[in-house]
Design an enzyme around this catalytic site. Sequence first.
Site, PDB file in Angstrom:
ATOM      1  N   SER A  80     -25.970-115.830 -27.769  1.00 34.75           N
ATOM      2  CA  SER A  80     -25.565-117.243 -27.774  1.00 34.75           C
ATOM      3  C   SER A  80     -26.677-118.036 -28.439  1.00 34.75           C
ATOM      4  O   SER A  80     -27.783-117.532 -28.619  1.00 34.75           O
ATOM      5  CB  SER A  80     -25.376-117.755 -26.346  1.00 34.75           C
ATOM      6  OG  SER A  80     -26.629-118.047 -25.761  1.00 34.75           O
ATOM      7  N   ASP A  81     -26.401-119.276 -28.795  1.00 33.49           N
ATOM      8  CA  ASP A  81     -27.524-120.116 -29.180  1.00 33.49           C
ATOM      9  C   ASP A  81     -28.141-120.652 -27.885  1.00 33.49           C
ATOM     10  O   ASP A  81     -27.615-120.449 -26.789  1.00 33.49           O
ATOM     11  CB  ASP A  81     -27.100-121.226 -30.143  1.00 33.49           C
ATOM     12  CG  ASP A  81     -28.303-121.722 -30.971  1.00 33.49           C
ATOM     13  OD1 ASP A  81     -29.460-121.411 -30.583  1.00 33.49           O
ATOM     14  OD2 ASP A  81     -28.107-122.420 -31.978  1.00 33.49           O
ATOM     15  N   TRP A  82     -29.243-121.325 -28.021  1.00 36.25           N
ATOM     16  CA  TRP A  82     -30.043-121.759 -26.871  1.00 36.25           C
ATOM     17  C   TRP A  82     -29.156-122.527 -25.866  1.00 36.25           C
ATOM     18  O   TRP A  82     -28.716-123.646 -26.150  1.00 36.25           O
ATOM     19  CB  TRP A  82     -31.194-122.642 -27.359  1.00 36.25           C
ATOM     20  CG  TRP A  82     -32.124-123.106 -26.290  1.00 36.25           C
ATOM     21  CD1 TRP A  82     -31.875-124.084 -25.370  1.00 36.25           C
ATOM     22  CD2 TRP A  82     -33.445-122.637 -26.015  1.00 36.25           C
ATOM     23  NE1 TRP A  82     -32.961-124.254 -24.552  1.00 36.25           N
ATOM     24  CE2 TRP A  82     -33.948-123.376 -24.934  1.00 36.25           C
ATOM     25  CE3 TRP A  82     -34.265-121.669 -26.597  1.00 36.25           C
ATOM     26  CZ2 TRP A  82     -35.229-123.184 -24.410  1.00 36.25           C
ATOM     27  CZ3 TRP A  82     -35.542-121.483 -26.074  1.00 36.25           C
ATOM     28  CH2 TRP A  82     -36.009-122.227 -24.992  1.00 36.25           C
ATOM     29  N   ALA A  83     -28.911-121.885 -24.724  1.00 36.52           N
ATOM     30  CA  ALA A  83     -28.129-122.512 -23.641  1.00 36.52           C
ATOM     31  C   ALA A  83     -26.715-122.920 -24.050  1.00 36.52           C
ATOM     32  O   ALA A  83     -26.096-123.758 -23.394  1.00 36.52           O
ATOM     33  CB  ALA A  83     -28.866-123.708 -23.064  1.00 36.52           C
ATOM     34  N   SER A  84     -26.206-122.328 -25.129  1.00 35.63           N
ATOM     35  CA  SER A  84     -24.880-122.778 -25.584  1.00 35.63           C
ATOM     36  C   SER A  84     -23.761-122.317 -24.650  1.00 35.63           C
ATOM     37  O   SER A  84     -22.666-122.880 -24.677  1.00 35.63           O
ATOM     38  CB  SER A  84     -24.604-122.330 -27.029  1.00 35.63           C
ATOM     39  OG  SER A  84     -24.480-120.934 -27.118  1.00 35.63           O
TER      40      SER A  84
END
Length: 737
Positions: free
Chosen positions: A279-283
């Site tokens: 995932s992207d950061w905390a996505s």
Amino acid sequence: MKTLLATCLLLTTAFAAAQDKAIDRKVDELLRKMTLEEKVGQLHQLSGREFTGPASGKHVNKLADIRAGRVGSMLNVKGVAETREIQAAAMQSRLKIPLLFSLDVIHGYKTVFPVPLGESASWDMAAIELSARIAAREAAASGIHWTFAPMVDVARDPRWGRVMEGAGEDTYLGSRIATARVLGFQTRQLGGLDAIMACAKHFAAYGAAVAGRDYNAVDMSLQQLHEVYLPPFKAAADAGVATFMNSFNSLNGVPATGSSYLQRDILKGQWKYKGFVVSDWASVKEMVPHGFANDLPDAAGKAIHAGSDMDMEGYAYTAHLAKLVQGGKVKMALVDDAVRRILYKKFELGLFDDPFRFSDAKREHDVLNDPSHRQAARDVARKSLVLLKNENAALPLDRKAKTIAVIGPLADARRDLEGGWIVKSDADNVVSLLDGIRSHVSPDTKLVVAKGCDTACTSDKDFAAAVAAASTADTVLLVVGESWDMSGEAKSRTDIGLPGLQGKLFDALAASGKQVVVVIMAGRPLIFNNIADKAPAILYTWFAGTEGGNAIADVLFGDYNPSGKLPITFPRSVGQIPISYSQYNTGRPLLDEKNVVYKSAYIDSPNTPRYAFGHGLSYTGFAYSDLALSAASMAPGGKLTVSFTLSNTGKRAGEEVVQLYLNDPVASLVRPLKELKGFQKIMLQPGEQRTVSFTIDAGMLAFYNDKLALRAEPGDFNVMIGSASDAIRLKAKFRME
Ligand code: BGC
């Protein structure tokens, strides 16, 4: 010979297949031993000391979690000492599964290369591959297994700060660059001590954020998605990219992280992709504020169903996935599939044989101090510079000039030349432009230096001193642009002019009657109309990296003949954005700039950009002639060759990027006026001529029709050969039956 090659290829393929099977068996065996908690642990990625996104606000005992087998990977860690210490904790976990260490090694590790958009301006695939190769070599020697690069998002909106991290606006150029970068980072086969996993990001369409505002929603037709935005990702997948990262944006109403269409149907389905998706950061967590998930458990369920394998700093999987499996809401098979993909890569990297194999202090020291890396950085940087304008041969400068005034906020900048996403470099090692100039000019040349203002340029109080300094010189060079932190993530701008009063500094210098040659440093296209109108010469240097000052001086003094071409359109005003060369016609095309009434036009600006995609000058001239097609028509599934003569008409050796554009003038869906379908970068000596040819096949004519089927439709096609998208030098037509 042919049979020998074929046999070699067969043997290599057979060997690779056997190796895949052997790894599959090991993965299965390990998976059988794992508890549900340990499996979920593999899907959890934690940040080290540094944060490249909002902090989670959680108190986490990282080493304790690693020892308990609750972490599969860490980002933002680096260096042999640190990675050894953390890996040692993983070796105390029950199954001793090694961690993957990842970092945003975007354009260099210790040795900084030009920002990716700058490198893309080289149109030189060998240079781009070399830059990624050296970045990987340095990072791998420093304990890193995995970079979050390349960013392959097509980006047509220079307000979006992240245009800096990609290859610009074009699908074809972007796809070629995606391949070069993946091969550079990974080599042809992961497992070597100088190869790291690459990551194609951000899947998908992140570059089309509405209004150029970072993290914003994206709404686009599926044709546009498949035709323009997905091909660079497909190219990365075909080149064997080990991982994908999904993206923050929603796409047609669905956050990419929760999109089964993108991750399951397209990536893992149609493309049969075998790597894993982070995932992207905390996505994963951010699907809650998106309004797509009720709460964190719901977000975790939606993300794993959609095909997001690893949760970066979101704490959704680690907190909720096991419970979702136990409660029957998520099938164990989904978790197993994600874990399998991640373990496979750990085996492929050789981490089960030796978890510390990338953490060798001697190698780290030697590789990070390899002098050839700086030499390569200088060469790649020179290739990335774009000569936008050069009237009356204002450039190159005379190295024997009596006095050169070097003016401007970026003249002696070091940190700015590195650009964003710097991970291990030291600004003190950067060659500023002033340093570069000093080492190029004759010992008798006097340099007078005045800043005029700092980069924000909020006051003109020092302008008079700058003008006075310039008045003593026979050559005036002004160095302006963005500071390094004005482009990149979360750096969208509504005004992409030169910061503050920098434009006025130029006006003040020009008003004194001096010819002012301008160097512009930036991470994105800027708007600088007064300079474009009045300066005799403009060199656009992006953020050129550790050796930037030397590289720029090489071009300014003619030791290197510039060969860069813009990978993205430079607008005249923000009001023209989004703007790209690859536009559709309209029912009321503007044929005459003087008559705009009831035409698709502006009443206050031409439609044309300031500098078009593909534009870039050289110190020599090139002539194009003798266009010939191998046939007037092409059978379906057939091929055709277009050839022409390129001549160097000037007095210096130089490289030209010749560009092939195609157009389908009538089709079942309207087609762009031009699409780049090929290019070659060709070095010619003065007076030298070369026959250049491109092969055109049906694949290059195909587009996604209204059923989303990729088809070439019979009919006429236009072929254009240009030195820029707005400088078409030769034209022809052919038919496809
Ligand atoms: C960025 C990614 C980056 C990640 C980790 C995110 O905010 O969008 O491109 O790889 O942070 O640093």
